[in-house]
Design an enzyme around this catalytic site. Structure first.
Site, PDB file in Angstrom:
ATOM      1  N   LYS A 130     -62.337  26.563  23.674  1.00 40.56           N
ATOM      2  CA  LYS A 130     -62.297  26.617  25.142  1.00 40.56           C
ATOM      3  C   LYS A 130     -63.664  26.200  25.649  1.00 40.56           C
ATOM      4  O   LYS A 130     -64.687  26.775  25.242  1.00 40.56           O
ATOM      5  CB  LYS A 130     -61.990  28.066  25.526  1.00 40.56           C
ATOM      6  CG  LYS A 130     -62.143  28.446  26.958  1.00 40.56           C
ATOM      7  CD  LYS A 130     -61.782  29.931  27.047  1.00 40.56           C
ATOM      8  CE  LYS A 130     -61.708  30.441  28.447  1.00 40.56           C
ATOM      9  NZ  LYS A 130     -63.004  30.477  29.110  1.00 40.56           N
TER      10      LYS A 130
HETATM   11  P1  FBP Z   1     -62.615  31.966  34.640  1.00 39.50           P
HETATM   12  O1  FBP Z   1     -61.382  31.103  34.660  1.00 39.50           O
HETATM   13  O2  FBP Z   1     -62.580  33.004  35.706  1.00 39.50           O
HETATM   14  O3  FBP Z   1     -63.852  31.113  34.649  1.00 39.50           O
HETATM   15  O4  FBP Z   1     -62.558  32.768  33.287  1.00 39.50           O
HETATM   16  C1  FBP Z   1     -62.772  32.138  32.057  1.00 39.50           C
HETATM   17  C2  FBP Z   1     -63.904  32.831  31.336  1.00 39.50           C
HETATM   18  O5  FBP Z   1     -64.234  32.181  30.127  1.00 39.50           O
HETATM   19  C3  FBP Z   1     -63.651  34.291  31.058  1.00 39.50           C
HETATM   20  O6  FBP Z   1     -62.958  34.506  29.873  1.00 39.50           O
HETATM   21  C4  FBP Z   1     -65.041  34.826  31.052  1.00 39.50           C
HETATM   22  O7  FBP Z   1     -65.120  36.147  31.457  1.00 39.50           O
HETATM   23  C5  FBP Z   1     -65.737  33.969  32.045  1.00 39.50           C
HETATM   24  O8  FBP Z   1     -65.055  32.766  32.137  1.00 39.50           O
HETATM   25  C6  FBP Z   1     -67.149  33.662  31.650  1.00 39.50           C
HETATM   26  O9  FBP Z   1     -67.735  33.005  32.735  1.00 39.50           O
HETATM   27  P2  FBP Z   1     -69.247  32.557  32.764  1.00 39.50           P
HETATM   28  O10 FBP Z   1     -69.245  31.084  32.594  1.00 39.50           O
HETATM   29  O11 FBP Z   1     -69.736  32.948  34.112  1.00 39.50           O
HETATM   30  O12 FBP Z   1     -69.935  33.286  31.662  1.00 39.50           O
END
Ligand code: FBP
Length: 273
Positions: free
Chosen positions: A177
């Site tokens: 991801k």
């Molecule tokens: P979002 O779709 O809200 O961005 O969530 C995806 C994610 O990877 C979550 O699993 C995780 O909590 C967050 O984004 C991490 O975001 P950041 O880039 O701020 O660390």
């Protein structure tokens, strides 16, 4: 590598993960736009939508809430995480084992790797243990591959994202991801760099329906296998309508325009924003 053909986290090779580890990663601020979302039950209810192939949560949320939803949803258990209160170099504490994930009924496990962090070496060693433990339970491994740390300020540059997808392949993730690198050509390169590892796009902070669905369409056309999304779903008053749209773009090869027309998602935007 585990082929995901028999895994419930993929449908026809495509994936839509509803991410809900934000209570740990970002804190209560992410629940402010729709305060009901602080209740994990609301998210598990949302995850019963046909489009969602798995819900990503931390151990505590899984222990307390997943048993009530195990017949209707699939569990992607996140095995490490850090709070936003931590001010040090990027790192993520391993807080759950693969054995315990399997005991909780997980269908897959997730792990964040901060390539480029001063802690990359230990994180890669921790990932080895997780990846090999997951193999013993036939659990697919999803890597949140987020290059960031002392020397990496812009973590979405195309070259950095291609390196991030490659780390997933090299270290044995089944799905990697990454953040969207900003344009379809860069996403295509990132997907090619991942070889047989599937690449999914990270949702990011909430945008309007059209912009969001168009980016997802671009990513899918560039070779992505789907999406892991949190805020762009749960920070909407009507998460079902955007999930209707995502289902079309991800699983039915619809364009964003077609999905907007069919789902009426844009109509919901007007009331959400
Ligand atoms: P979002 O779709 O809200 O961005 O969530 C995806 C994610 O990877 C979550 O699993 C995780 O909590 C967050 O984004 C991490 O975001 P950041 O880039 O701020 O660390």
């Amino acid at each position: 590598m585990l082929p995901l053909t028999d895994s419930p986290i993929a449908r026809d090779g495509k994936i839509l993960i509803l991410a809900y580890d934000h209570g740990l990663e970002h804190g209560p601020v992410d629940f402010e736009p729709v305060p009901e979302t602080m209740d994990p039950e609301r998210i598990f209810e949302t995850a019963t939508h046909d489009a969602v192939t798995a819900t990503a949560v931390q151990k505590g949320v899984a222990e307390a809430y997943y048993p009530s939803y195990e017949d209707e949803t699939n569990l992607l258990l996140k095995l490490n995480g850090t709070s936003n209160l931590w001010m040090g170099e990027h790192d993520s504490a391993v807080n759950c084992s693969t054995d315990y994930a399997a005991e909780l009924g997980a269908d897959a496990v997730g792990f964040t790797l901060y390539g480029g962090s001063n802690h990359e070496v230990e994180m890669a060693e921790e990932f080895r243990e997780i990846q090999e433990g997951a193999r013993e339970h036939d659990l697919p491994v999803v890597m949140w591959s987020y290059p960031r740390g002392q020397g990496l300020k812009n973590d979405t540059k195309p070259g950095v994202i291609s390196y991030a997808t490659r780390l997933g392949l090299e270290l044995g993730a089944d799905v990697t991801k990454v953040k969207y690198p900003g344009d379809p050509d860069s996403m295509e390169h990132a997907c090619a760099m991942a070889g047989k590892t599937k690449v999914i796009m990270s949702g990011g902070s909430k945008t309007d329906d059209r912009a969001f669905l168009e980016t997802v369409e671009e990513a899918m056309s560039a070779g992505a296998s789907g999406l892991a999304v949190g805020r762009n779903v749960f920070q909407r008053e009507d998460p079902e309508s955007i999930l209707d749209g995502l289902e079309q773009v991800i699983f039915e090869d619809a364009t964003a325009e077609e999905a907007l027309e069919a789902s009426g998602a844009e109509a919901a935007t007007a009331t959400d924003d």
